[in-house]
Design an enzyme around this catalytic site. Structure first.
Site, mmCIF file in Angstrom:
data_model
loop_
_atom_site.group_PDB
_atom_site.id
_atom_site.type_symbol
_atom_site.label_atom_id
_atom_site.label_comp_id
_atom_site.label_asym_id
_atom_site.label_seq_id
_atom_site.Cartn_x
_atom_site.Cartn_y
_atom_site.Cartn_z
ATOM 1 N N PRO A 11 0.759 -1.106 -0.166
ATOM 2 C CA PRO A 11 -0.072 0.062 0.044
ATOM 3 C C PRO A 11 0.796 1.372 0.117
ATOM 4 C CG PRO A 11 -0.011 -1.125 1.975
ATOM 5 C CD PRO A 11 0.564 -1.965 1.097
ATOM 6 N N ASN A 12 0.342 2.115 -0.773
ATOM 7 C CA ASN A 12 0.728 3.459 -0.870
ATOM 8 C C ASN A 12 2.021 3.873 -1.609
ATOM 9 O OD1 ASN A 12 -1.280 4.683 0.744
ATOM 10 N ND2 ASN A 12 -0.175 3.812 2.432
ATOM 11 N N ARG A 19 4.971 10.929 -2.548
ATOM 12 C CA ARG A 19 4.733 10.504 -1.107
ATOM 13 C C ARG A 19 5.973 10.588 -0.049
ATOM 14 N NH1 ARG A 19 4.782 4.547 1.316
ATOM 15 N NH2 ARG A 19 4.128 4.842 3.436
ATOM 16 N N TYR A 24 11.190 8.669 1.363
ATOM 17 C CA TYR A 24 11.159 7.582 0.417
ATOM 18 C C TYR A 24 11.738 7.867 -0.905
ATOM 19 C CZ TYR A 24 7.741 5.383 3.765
ATOM 20 O OH TYR A 24 7.525 5.103 4.990
ATOM 21 N N ASN A 76 8.270 -5.571 -1.413
ATOM 22 C CA ASN A 76 8.414 -4.483 -0.292
ATOM 23 C C ASN A 76 6.789 -4.407 0.404
ATOM 24 O OD1 ASN A 76 7.998 -2.174 1.272
ATOM 25 N ND2 ASN A 76 9.162 -1.067 -0.206
ATOM 26 N N ALA A 79 3.324 -0.978 4.726
ATOM 27 C CA ALA A 79 2.632 -1.023 6.097
ATOM 28 C C ALA A 79 2.355 -2.327 6.458
ATOM 29 C CB ALA A 79 1.649 -0.028 6.014
ATOM 30 N N GLU A 100 13.020 -9.185 0.938
ATOM 31 C CA GLU A 100 12.038 -8.204 1.449
ATOM 32 C C GLU A 100 13.063 -6.896 1.259
ATOM 33 O OE1 GLU A 100 11.514 -8.687 5.876
ATOM 34 O OE2 GLU A 100 10.784 -6.474 5.932
ATOM 35 N N HIS A 102 12.903 -2.506 1.606
ATOM 36 C CA HIS A 102 12.248 -1.416 2.144
ATOM 37 C C HIS A 102 13.208 -0.192 1.610
ATOM 38 C CE1 HIS A 102 9.479 -3.494 4.564
ATOM 39 N NE2 HIS A 102 10.466 -4.363 4.934
ATOM 40 N N ARG A 109 13.264 4.393 12.278
ATOM 41 C CA ARG A 109 12.076 5.144 12.328
ATOM 42 C C ARG A 109 11.469 4.716 13.840
ATOM 43 N NH1 ARG A 109 9.504 4.733 6.779
ATOM 44 N NH2 ARG A 109 8.095 6.449 7.569
HETATM 45 C C1 DQA Z 1 8.169 0.992 3.624
HETATM 46 C C2 DQA Z 1 8.551 1.239 5.046
HETATM 47 C C3 DQA Z 1 7.002 1.029 5.993
HETATM 48 O O1 DQA Z 1 7.149 1.057 7.413
HETATM 49 C C4 DQA Z 1 5.944 1.797 5.404
HETATM 50 O O2 DQA Z 1 4.723 1.554 5.780
HETATM 51 C C5 DQA Z 1 6.068 1.788 3.803
HETATM 52 C C6 DQA Z 1 7.250 1.867 2.992
HETATM 53 C C7 DQA Z 1 9.702 1.246 2.946
HETATM 54 O O3 DQA Z 1 9.736 0.882 1.702
HETATM 55 O O4 DQA Z 1 10.664 1.944 3.448
HETATM 56 O O5 DQA Z 1 4.930 1.941 3.483
HETATM 57 O O6 DQA Z 1 8.229 -0.425 3.470
#
Ligand code: DQA
Length: 146
Positions: A11-12, A19, A24, A76, A79, A100, A102, A109
């Site tokens: 998501p997002n 964003r 990011y 990735n 959330a 995985e 990120h 964080r």
């Molecule tokens: C994320 C880190 C997560 O905590 C966050 O909710 C994201 C992006 C990252 O790529 O740094 O949406 O996965």
């Protein structure tokens, strides 16, 4: 050997570039995907990109990859990293090796981001290297396929 790599984003991440760019980065998901495609040019590798804001769609996508030959996943979970037993279980059920990724360093964080439902079952985790993380994960799978 021909290799299939699914690149799954939670998501997002469709808003990447716009964003919270200070966290990011300013690269869009589309640009990340183009870079990955460029990096495999001439190689016998198929990339399959999928982004969803919905947990069940990510579960369905992972299930659809079951029993595919030479299949790997770069994910990735965004959330869902910190919440999703369902996506974890889908990866365990399919037994597809995954990395995985990120963009941000989730360990530097908020406290709740330090918990990952994936880290202990992933082949490895890349966190904090921005868009490069996807490329590094892809290179790893490419090196395994040689
Ligand atoms: C994320 C880190 C997560 O905590 C966050 O909710 C994201 C992006 C990252 O790529 O740094 O949406 O996965």
């Amino acid at each position: 050997m021909s290799v299939n790599i699914a690149i799954l984003n939670g998501p997002n991440l469709n808003l990447l570039g716009k964003r919270e760019p200070e966290i990011y980065g300013s690269t869009s998901l589309n640009d990340i995907e183009k870079n990955l495609i460029d990096s495999i040019s001439g190689k016998d590798i198929t990339l399959d990109f999928f982004q969803s804001n919905k947990e069940y769609e990510l579960v369905d996508k992972i299930q659809a990859l079951i029993n595919k030959e030479d299949q790997f996943i770069i994910i990735n979970p965004a959330a869902f990293t910190h919440t999703s037993v369902a996506i974890r279980d889908a990866l365990l059920a399919t037994k597809i090796p995954f990395i995985e990724v990120h963009l941000s360093n989730i360990h530097a964080r908020e406290e709740f981001r330090k918990t990952s439902y994936f880290a202990d079952i992933a082949m490895g985790t890349i966190s904090g290297l921005g868009a490069n993380g996807y490329l590094l994960a892809l290179n790893h799978f490419v090196s395994l396929s040689k």
